[in-house]
Every structure is written in C-alpha cells, then in structure tokens.
Design a protein around this motif. Structure first.
Motif, PDB file in Angstrom:
ATOM      1  N   ASP A 105       0.944  -1.450  -0.048  1.00 57.88           N
ATOM      2  CA  ASP A 105       0.047  -0.126   0.263  1.00 57.88           C
ATOM      3  C   ASP A 105       1.206   1.489   0.135  1.00 57.88           C
ATOM      4  OD1 ASP A 105      -2.983  -1.424   0.553  1.00 57.88           O
ATOM      5  OD2 ASP A 105      -1.321  -2.324   1.910  1.00 57.88           O
ATOM      6  N   ARG A 106       1.856   1.426   0.437  1.00 53.92           N
ATOM      7  CA  ARG A 106       2.682   2.532   0.154  1.00 53.92           C
ATOM      8  C   ARG A 106       4.498   2.413   0.537  1.00 53.92           C
ATOM      9  NH1 ARG A 106      -1.841   4.499   0.784  1.00 53.92           N
ATOM     10  NH2 ARG A 106      -2.469   5.965   2.730  1.00 53.92           N
ATOM     11  N   LEU A 107       4.746   2.683  -0.506  1.00 52.91           N
ATOM     12  CA  LEU A 107       7.023   2.755  -1.029  1.00 52.91           C
ATOM     13  C   LEU A 107       7.264   4.111  -0.200  1.00 52.91           C
ATOM     14  CD1 LEU A 107       8.856   1.369  -1.734  1.00 52.91           C
ATOM     15  CD2 LEU A 107       8.452   2.249  -4.487  1.00 52.91           C
ATOM     16  N   GLY A 108       7.897   3.412   1.135  1.00 55.26           N
ATOM     17  CA  GLY A 108       8.471   4.724   1.271  1.00 55.26           C
ATOM     18  C   GLY A 108      10.624   4.647   0.925  1.00 55.26           C
ATOM     19  N   LEU A 109      10.863   5.049  -0.423  1.00 52.10           N
ATOM     20  CA  LEU A 109      12.679   5.007  -0.822  1.00 52.10           C
ATOM     21  C   LEU A 109      12.992   6.197  -0.481  1.00 52.10           C
ATOM     22  CD1 LEU A 109      13.748   3.650  -2.841  1.00 52.10           C
ATOM     23  CD2 LEU A 109      12.670   5.493  -4.593  1.00 52.10           C
ATOM     24  N   TRP A 110      14.632   5.456  -0.310  1.00 52.08           N
ATOM     25  CA  TRP A 110      15.499   6.451   0.297  1.00 52.08           C
ATOM     26  C   TRP A 110      17.175   6.465  -1.007  1.00 52.08           C
ATOM     27  CZ3 TRP A 110      12.836   4.524   4.153  1.00 52.08           C
ATOM     28  CH2 TRP A 110      12.354   5.583   5.124  1.00 52.08           C
ATOM     29  N   VAL A 111      17.189   7.585  -1.483  1.00 44.49           N
ATOM     30  CA  VAL A 111      18.067   7.462  -3.139  1.00 44.49           C
ATOM     31  C   VAL A 111      18.944   8.021  -2.381  1.00 44.49           C
ATOM     32  CG1 VAL A 111      17.958   7.758  -5.252  1.00 44.49           C
ATOM     33  CG2 VAL A 111      15.625   7.388  -4.213  1.00 44.49           C
ATOM     34  N   HIS A 112      19.666   7.142  -2.558  1.00 44.38           N
ATOM     35  CA  HIS A 112      20.852   8.053  -2.159  1.00 44.38           C
ATOM     36  C   HIS A 112      22.170   8.424  -3.099  1.00 44.38           C
ATOM     37  CE1 HIS A 112      20.074   5.458   1.545  1.00 44.38           C
ATOM     38  NE2 HIS A 112      20.655   6.007   2.266  1.00 44.38           N
ATOM     39  N   PRO A 113      23.577   9.027  -2.757  1.00 45.72           N
ATOM     40  CA  PRO A 113      23.690   9.992  -4.651  1.00 45.72           C
ATOM     41  C   PRO A 113      24.257   9.065  -4.937  1.00 45.72           C
ATOM     42  CG  PRO A 113      23.903  11.301  -2.615  1.00 45.72           C
ATOM     43  CD  PRO A 113      22.978  10.142  -2.374  1.00 45.72           C
ATOM     44  N   ILE A 114      24.912   8.276  -5.044  1.00 46.80           N
ATOM     45  CA  ILE A 114      25.910   7.169  -5.773  1.00 46.80           C
ATOM     46  C   ILE A 114      25.057   6.136  -6.567  1.00 46.80           C
ATOM     47  CG2 ILE A 114      27.409   7.143  -3.424  1.00 46.80           C
ATOM     48  CD1 ILE A 114      26.272   4.440  -2.745  1.00 46.80           C
ATOM     49  N   VAL A 115      25.542   5.760  -7.414  1.00 47.54           N
ATOM     50  CA  VAL A 115      25.747   5.013  -8.243  1.00 47.54           C
ATOM     51  C   VAL A 115      27.000   3.197  -8.379  1.00 47.54           C
ATOM     52  CG1 VAL A 115      25.786   4.255 -11.062  1.00 47.54           C
ATOM     53  CG2 VAL A 115      25.102   6.960 -10.317  1.00 47.54           C
ATOM     54  N   LEU A 116      26.440   2.168  -8.793  1.00 48.58           N
ATOM     55  CA  LEU A 116      27.269   1.758  -8.157  1.00 48.58           C
ATOM     56  C   LEU A 116      27.539   0.706  -9.330  1.00 48.58           C
ATOM     57  CD1 LEU A 116      26.057  -0.011  -4.241  1.00 48.58           C
ATOM     58  CD2 LEU A 116      28.006   1.150  -5.369  1.00 48.58           C
TER      59      LEU A 116
END
Length: 214
Positions: free
Chosen positions: A146-157
């Motif tokens: 029902d809910r999606l909490g997404l923490w997007v971090h400033p890196i590319v792997l």
C-alpha cells in the motif's frame, strides 16, 4: 484493513542490495554497507519516524536472520527504542525453506504468500517490510503493498540487485508528501499504490512541448 509499508534504501541506479553492511551479501557483491557513509541525523530521524506505529514486521529469510542475530541484544543500547519495537511486534517470515524462528514472536508463512500477506494486512494496522529485496520484488509484482518509502542515495554502483527487476509490472503510484532531503544528499520519497496502469500520451500534440509555447 491495515497497510503494507515497504521501506527501501537504494542508490541512484536503484541498487538495493546489502545497504547495511558487508556481511549482508558477502559473496559476489563488493559494495556491502554502501549506505553507512551517507547516513546523517536528518536521514536517521526520517527512518526512525517511518517505523512509528509499526505493529508487525514482514521479512524475507535473510533479513530475518540478520535482524534476529542483532535486535534481541540491543535492549537498552543506543538503538534501544527501535529494538524494543522490533522485539515486541510479531515477525512474519517469507521463506521457501524452514528458517530457525528463535526470535520471539516469529511465524513462518506458508507457500501461499499472497493469501498470507492479505491475512496479515487484515490482522494489523501498519505492517513494515524492511530490506528483504527478493520478497519486496514479489510484493511489487503482485501489487501486494500500500505504501512505498524509498530513500535514494547520491551514489551509482553499476552492479547489484535492483529494486525493480525484470519481472516488474506497470504500476501507478502517487506521491504522498513532498520529497525530503538529508544533509548528505539522500532523498526520501513516499508513495502510495494507485489504481490502473501507466497511461501514454503524445508530446507533439497541440499544447504540449516547448515548440508549441508562445
């Protein structure tokens, strides 16, 4: 009916594998623990607030094993508040095998995952799915959230398991609150599941695009 909340940590290229430490996925992934250098007080407070009101955890086997080895031993420590919460609520474990359910309050879900998740949603108000990337991908494909909490971090792997794999299905989401940022550039996005499937359009239609502006 309650809500199934998915809480995810991801990179800019949406890798969600082993954010917490090198031991989460020790084989074949060189960036285990990538989240740790990017934590700050603001992001920490956001994460703590996300768990408020949680009355059940829904976990995949690997995440469950990591949590079960850690949280029962954190009572009264620096993470005591979250430890009290996690130790006190029911834990539901999605696994094809037979995990060791030594953590008090743990239940192994049967082979009918969809039916079990719906029963859990009926039984609790706020069920949190933490980590558990394989489980999350199943829930996303089946739209069992029902809910999606997404923490997007400033890196590319460039390597690692992605939040949305090749089996992702077309899904509409709605933004529940303005994005919130941390001092180190992490962006917290909060979405709710919306009905229907993504629509398409034509940017060259009258009134669309910069070529039609005056």
């Amino acid at each position: 009916m309650g809500l199934i909340h998915i809480e995810l940590f991801a990179t800019l290229d949406l890798v969600g594998q082993a954010p917490g430490g090198p031991d989460e996925d020790p084989v074949g992934f060189p960036f285990g623990g990538w989240q740790a250098p990017l934590l700050d007080e603001v992001t920490g407070a956001q994460i703590a607030a996300a768990y408020e009101g949680t009355d059940a955890l829904l976990l995949g086997r690997r995440t469950y094993e990591i949590f079960a080895a850690y949280w029962p031993h954190q009572k009264g420590g620096e993470d005591g508040e979250i430890a009290t919460l996690f130790n006190g609520v029911p834990k539901y474990v999605a696994s094809r095998g037979r995990p060791d359910l030594s953590w008090e309050g743990s239940t192994h879900l049967g082979p009918d995952l969809a039916g079990a998740v719906r029963e859990i949603r009926d039984r609790h108000e706020h069920v949190k799915v933490v980590g558990s990337l394989n489980l999350v991908q199943t829930l996303l494909r089946e739209k069992l959230f029902d809910r999606l909490g997404l923490w997007v971090h400033p890196i590319v792997l460039g390597v690692g398991k992605k939040v949305f794999d090749d089996g992702a299905v077309p899904t509409n989401l709605t933004l529940l609150a303005p994005p919130a940022t941390g001092a180190k550039g992490t962006v917290h996005l909060r979405y709710g599941l919306a009905g229907g499937t993504p629509a398409t359009g034509d940017m060259s239609a009258p009134g669309r695009g910069v070529e039609n502006s005056t």
